[in-house]
Design a protein around this motif. Sequence first.
Motif, short mmCIF file in Angstrom:
data_model
loop_
_atom_site.label_atom_id
_atom_site.label_comp_id
_atom_site.label_asym_id
_atom_site.label_seq_id
_atom_site.Cartn_x
_atom_site.Cartn_y
_atom_site.Cartn_z
N ARG A 62 -19.52 20.45 -6.99
CA ARG A 62 -19.52 20.52 -8.46
C ARG A 62 -19.10 21.91 -8.93
N PHE A 63 -19.63 22.94 -8.28
CA PHE A 63 -19.32 24.29 -8.71
C PHE A 63 -17.92 24.72 -8.27
N VAL A 64 -17.45 24.16 -7.14
CA VAL A 64 -16.05 24.39 -6.79
C VAL A 64 -15.15 23.84 -7.89
N THR A 65 -15.47 22.65 -8.38
CA THR A 65 -14.67 22.06 -9.46
C THR A 65 -14.66 22.96 -10.69
N ILE A 66 -15.83 23.44 -11.11
CA ILE A 66 -15.91 24.29 -12.30
C ILE A 66 -15.04 25.53 -12.14
N HIS A 67 -15.16 26.18 -11.00
CA HIS A 67 -14.43 27.44 -10.84
C HIS A 67 -12.97 27.21 -10.46
N ALA A 68 -12.66 26.08 -9.86
CA ALA A 68 -11.25 25.75 -9.63
C ALA A 68 -10.54 25.53 -10.96
N ARG A 69 -11.21 24.87 -11.89
CA ARG A 69 -10.63 24.71 -13.23
C ARG A 69 -10.45 26.06 -13.90
N GLY A 70 -11.47 26.93 -13.77
CA GLY A 70 -11.34 28.27 -14.33
C GLY A 70 -10.21 29.05 -13.70
N ALA A 71 -10.04 28.91 -12.39
CA ALA A 71 -8.95 29.61 -11.70
C ALA A 71 -7.60 29.09 -12.15
N ARG A 72 -7.48 27.77 -12.29
CA ARG A 72 -6.21 27.21 -12.78
C ARG A 72 -5.90 27.74 -14.18
N SER A 73 -6.92 27.79 -15.04
CA SER A 73 -6.71 28.31 -16.40
C SER A 73 -6.26 29.76 -16.38
N ALA A 74 -6.70 30.49 -15.35
CA ALA A 74 -6.32 31.90 -15.22
C ALA A 74 -5.02 32.09 -14.44
N GLY A 75 -4.36 30.98 -14.07
CA GLY A 75 -3.04 31.08 -13.46
C GLY A 75 -2.96 30.77 -11.98
N ALA A 76 -4.05 30.33 -11.36
CA ALA A 76 -4.02 30.06 -9.93
C ALA A 76 -3.22 28.80 -9.62
N THR A 77 -2.54 28.82 -8.50
CA THR A 77 -1.85 27.63 -8.00
C THR A 77 -2.79 26.87 -7.08
N GLU A 78 -2.41 25.63 -6.77
CA GLU A 78 -3.24 24.85 -5.86
C GLU A 78 -3.21 25.45 -4.45
N GLU A 79 -2.10 26.03 -4.04
CA GLU A 79 -2.04 26.70 -2.75
C GLU A 79 -3.05 27.85 -2.69
N GLN A 80 -3.18 28.58 -3.78
CA GLN A 80 -4.16 29.67 -3.82
C GLN A 80 -5.58 29.14 -3.78
N LEU A 81 -5.84 28.04 -4.46
CA LEU A 81 -7.16 27.42 -4.40
C LEU A 81 -7.51 27.02 -2.97
N VAL A 82 -6.55 26.42 -2.28
CA VAL A 82 -6.80 25.97 -0.91
C VAL A 82 -7.05 27.17 0.00
N GLU A 83 -6.23 28.20 -0.10
CA GLU A 83 -6.43 29.38 0.75
C GLU A 83 -7.78 30.03 0.48
N ALA A 84 -8.16 30.14 -0.78
CA ALA A 84 -9.45 30.73 -1.11
C ALA A 84 -10.59 29.93 -0.48
N ALA A 85 -10.54 28.62 -0.63
CA ALA A 85 -11.62 27.78 -0.10
C ALA A 85 -11.67 27.83 1.42
N LEU A 86 -10.52 27.95 2.06
CA LEU A 86 -10.49 27.97 3.53
C LEU A 86 -11.11 29.23 4.10
N THR A 87 -11.26 30.29 3.31
CA THR A 87 -11.90 31.49 3.85
C THR A 87 -13.35 31.22 4.21
N ALA A 88 -13.94 30.14 3.67
CA ALA A 88 -15.33 29.81 4.00
C ALA A 88 -15.46 29.12 5.35
N MET A 89 -14.41 28.45 5.82
CA MET A 89 -14.55 27.56 6.97
C MET A 89 -15.04 28.26 8.24
N PRO A 90 -14.51 29.43 8.63
CA PRO A 90 -15.01 30.03 9.88
C PRO A 90 -16.48 30.41 9.83
#
Length: 246
Positions: free
Chosen positions: A197-225
């Motif tokens: 839910r909070f990823v959704t909220i901040h992903a929408r905020g990031a898109r509004s601030a100019g983020a691309t979907e590729e940037q969203l994916v890369e940001a989220a992937l930093t959590a995986m390791p």
Amino acid sequence: MQVDEVVTPGGRRVAAWLPEGSGLPGLERRSAKFVEGLARVGDVLDADGALPRATKLLFAAAVCAVKRDAGLVGHHVAAAAAAGLPREHAEGAVVGLLISRGVEPHRLLAEAVERTYGPPEGEPGAPGDADVPGAYAYFERYFGFVPDYVELLGERAGPALEGYFLMREAALAETPLPPRDMELLLCAVNAGEYQARFVTIHARGARSAGATEEQLVEAALTAMPFAGVASWLPAAQGILESREPA
């Protein structure tokens, strides 16, 4: 061959961003195939791509702070600084992490930033002011409506809503870390905590601030390791739900 050495190409790539003491040599001997998979995920973290490497290392530090791993926090803050992360971006992340996850993760990140860059400089600025109608207006601008949980706080504990508004506006829009990157950092942190839910909220905020979907994916992937492959499922859900309706 030393038992504490990595020997495979994947192991050497992981060792470039995972510090000593992580158990990597033993993992490599248990499953070199797994280490190669980890290396390929890490290749996204440890290279310039849709986002700069330094920014992704900062996100990794924030995720590690949420996981309460002081050693990894310090390692990734130092690596981000060596990669060219501006001090002010690190300072902004310290503020943003406090509103997202509270005092202890904030402390771990703040201490790592101070060890790397030195203590904060300058004098405090103006503290700002707030009232409940102004807070409602802020959330109306951010979400397009006033969420019910905001209304509940305003109706039952107005001063707390004023404080929430002041902290949120300051953290998300007024630190030296650009708003897009702050929203992406919060996507990474919430992926690391499995909070779609909070990823959704901040992903929408990031898109509004100019983020691309590729940037969203890369940001989220930093959590995986640091939070496991399970972190990708809520991250993906949040990113997909943040897309504009067709």
